[in-house]
Design an enzyme around this catalytic site. Structure first.
Site, short mmCIF file in Angstrom:
data_model
loop_
_atom_site.label_atom_id
_atom_site.label_comp_id
_atom_site.label_asym_id
_atom_site.label_seq_id
_atom_site.Cartn_x
_atom_site.Cartn_y
_atom_site.Cartn_z
CG PHE A 1 -1.72 -1.30 1.32
CD1 PHE A 1 -2.73 -1.63 0.43
CD2 PHE A 1 -1.41 -2.21 2.32
CE1 PHE A 1 -3.42 -2.83 0.53
CE2 PHE A 1 -2.09 -3.42 2.43
CZ PHE A 1 -3.10 -3.72 1.54
CG HIS A 2 4.46 1.43 1.05
ND1 HIS A 2 5.60 0.85 1.58
CD2 HIS A 2 3.58 1.51 2.09
CE1 HIS A 2 5.42 0.57 2.86
NE2 HIS A 2 4.20 0.97 3.18
N GLY A 3 2.03 2.64 -3.05
CA GLY A 3 2.10 3.06 -4.45
C GLY A 3 2.42 4.54 -4.59
#
Length: 545
Positions: free
Chosen positions: A478-480
């Site tokens: 969830f670090h896009g």
């Protein structure tokens, strides 16, 4: 008649909260902050371990499907989620605070992005932080963001520290020292006194800031497109909570802070993006920028689980039934215990090859293990037997995916096409970190605590097997980032200049994790706060001019 503001900020997440506080500090600046989700006034937001519920709450989180499983045979369907409330993902995440490496920011300067070097960014980290450890030349005290170390030192964690030392890793007092290599307990953005989450909303939109006469915060309001007069952004068109339409005018600037997914989508539906895409959707083209929505980068996890010898070393039994109820009650009464911690206990930054000059992989550890088969059937998340997990990912992955609008309607979520393990760099670092984890967990100091690796990964050994398994069963962090990247004028894929201005139009900027041209060596939440503070100063400087 549309209401008029000096600055409109579209997105009340991590960056938007910082911008709203800093840009409204001058009473002469009328600022509007617009958030698609609700307020952050929730017990589940305040209680650190409440993120386990928040990540399944459609009222406070966006849920996105990706097409990864359609392109990779045997891959399981993938779900991304992001915060949808004041504070954005900083209000629903695991509260891990990492800065990254100084070289990450100097790399931005090398790419021609003046103003973003480590020397220029470090002061913003220092004034951001209110660390429980003493202030130093590289650590802040007295800032709006409370920070604390994991408060306990369990015997298993202490043994893992010693295992890391045996592998040549320095044991560090905290992860964010100038030299990132080493192993340590996690730093959380949690108030060490109240043991409550300190999201960007809590840190920057304090009651005093929210009461400012020149700041208006609109929640439950979707921004549908940016309004233009000629090539100048002059406002936004929105859908309110009751379904009615509204417009708000900006006589100064519009700033998109909707994140790596919705900021590029909002540009695209507003006529800024790849011309072929916009033409296919029937969206009038204002500015052909092929980089809008491209360059999507993500930290792709390889997750390993291990059986523990003793139940007391695992938290598996603590997340269900009467034990879970007891932990929640303990938090309600004393604001201490299991529910007052973040998602993981420890992190390590490692070099997967000894010839490297800095870490290229991050490892994370927590003393619980997931029952993936039960979860797939909607059952309990934790294994019944005692276990732990450790996962890792390449820090600066080079595989690039995309985010593309599927219609001119912002109500329809965009198409997310992530790219995992497509480059030789990503594959080699992943192989290296898996082998490092296994050597770490096989150190003699851990033998009294760890029986061995369990689950499907235990049968994965060769390089090809590691990559095949990782491609099919790895997990997003969830670090896009990167989908509205900054870049030089001669970079055809650059969406923004070094002052975050959208190329080819006036009065429009972007400030969120999407602006990064490459990944940082860190969980991005803390860096985005510091970078947004720096961005606010750039914007104020331009306004004074």
């Amino acid at each position: 008649m549309a209401e008029i503001y000096d600055i409109i900020i579209a997105g009340g997440g991590t960056a938007g909260c910082v911008l709203a506080r800093q840009l409204s500090e001058n009473p002469a600046h009328r600022v509007l902050l617009i958030e698609a989700g609700p307020s952050d006034d929730s017990f589940m937001v305040r209680m650190p371990k409440g993120f386990g519920k928040l990540m399944t709450d459609p009222r406070r989180a966006w849920f996105y499907d990706t097409d990864h499983h359609e392109r990779v045979p045997g891959a399981r369907p993938e779900k991304w989620w992001r915060g949808k409330l004041i504070g954005g993902s900083s209000a629903v995440n695991g509260m891990v605070y990492h800065r990254g490496q100084p070289q990450d920011y100097d790399r931005l300067a090398e790419l021609g992005l003046a103003g973003w070097s480590w020397r220029e960014v470090l002061p913003y980290f220092i004034k951001l932080e209110n660390h429980e450890l003493p202030a130093t030349d590289f650590r802040g005290r007295g800032g709006p963001l409370d920070l604390m170390l994991h408060p306990q030192k369990p015997r298993l964690s202490e043994a893992i520290l010693q295992a890391g030392k045996a592998m040549g890793l320095p044991i560090k007092e905290e992860p964010n020292l100038p030299n990132q290599e080493g192993i340590s307990y996690i730093v959380y953005n949690i108030d060490p006194k109240t043991r409550e989450r300190v999201s960007a909303g809590k840190a920057f939109l304090t009651p005093e800031v929210r009461a400012r006469a020149n700041l208006r915060i609109l929640t439950q309001t979707r921004v549908d497109r940016v309004l233009f007069e000629g090539r100048r952004a002059v406002g936004v068109a929105c859908t309110l909570a009751d379904g009615s339409a509204a417009q708000y005018r900006a006589q100064g600037e519009v700033i998109l802070s909707a994140g790596a997914i919705h900021s590029p989508q909002l540009l695209q539906v507003s006529g800024i993006g790849p011309a072929p895409l916009l033409q296919s959707l029937g969206i009038p083209l204002l500015q052909d920028l092929p980089g809008v929505g491209a360059n999507l980068r993500e930290h792709w996890n390889f997750w390993l689980q291990f059986r523990l010898r003793h139940a007391q070393d695992s938290e598996n039994r603590d997340y269900a039934g009467l034990r879970l109820l007891g932990h929640v009650l303990h938090y309600l009464v004393a604001h201490r215990g299991l529910m007052s911690w973040g998602s993981t206990q420890m992190s390590a930054f490692i070099r997967t090859r000894p010839d490297l000059d800095r870490p290229d992989a991050q490892l994370m550890f927590a003393p619980y293990s997931l029952d993936f088969e039960a979860m797939a059937k909607g059952g309990a998340a934790m294994e019944k037997q005692p276990g732990m997990h450790m996962f890792g990912y390449p820090l600066r992955g080079t595989s690039q995916g995309s985010v593309t609008a599927q219609s001119a309607d912002m109500a329809q979520l965009p198409k997310i096409s992530p790219a995992y393990l497509l480059t030789d760099y990503d594959r080699q670092v992943t192989i290296g970190l898996v082998r490092f984890i296994r050597r770490l967990m096989s150190q003699p100091v851990l033998a009294p605590y760890v029986e061995g690796e369990v689950g499907a990964t235990a049968g994965v050994h060769t390089d090809d097997e590691i990559i095949d398994y990782g491609r099919r069963f790895g997990s997003t962090s969830f670090h896009g980032c990167g989908t509205c990247k900054m870049g030089r004028a001669d970079d055809p894929m650059a969406v923004l200049d070094e002052r975050l201005r959208v190329r080819g139009v006036q009065g429009l900027r972007v400030m969120d994790v999407s602006v990064l041209p490459e990944q940082l060596s860190a969980n991005p939440c803390g860096p985005v706060m510091a970078l947004a503070w720096r961005a606010a100063d750039l914007i104020l400087d331009d306004m004074r001019r």
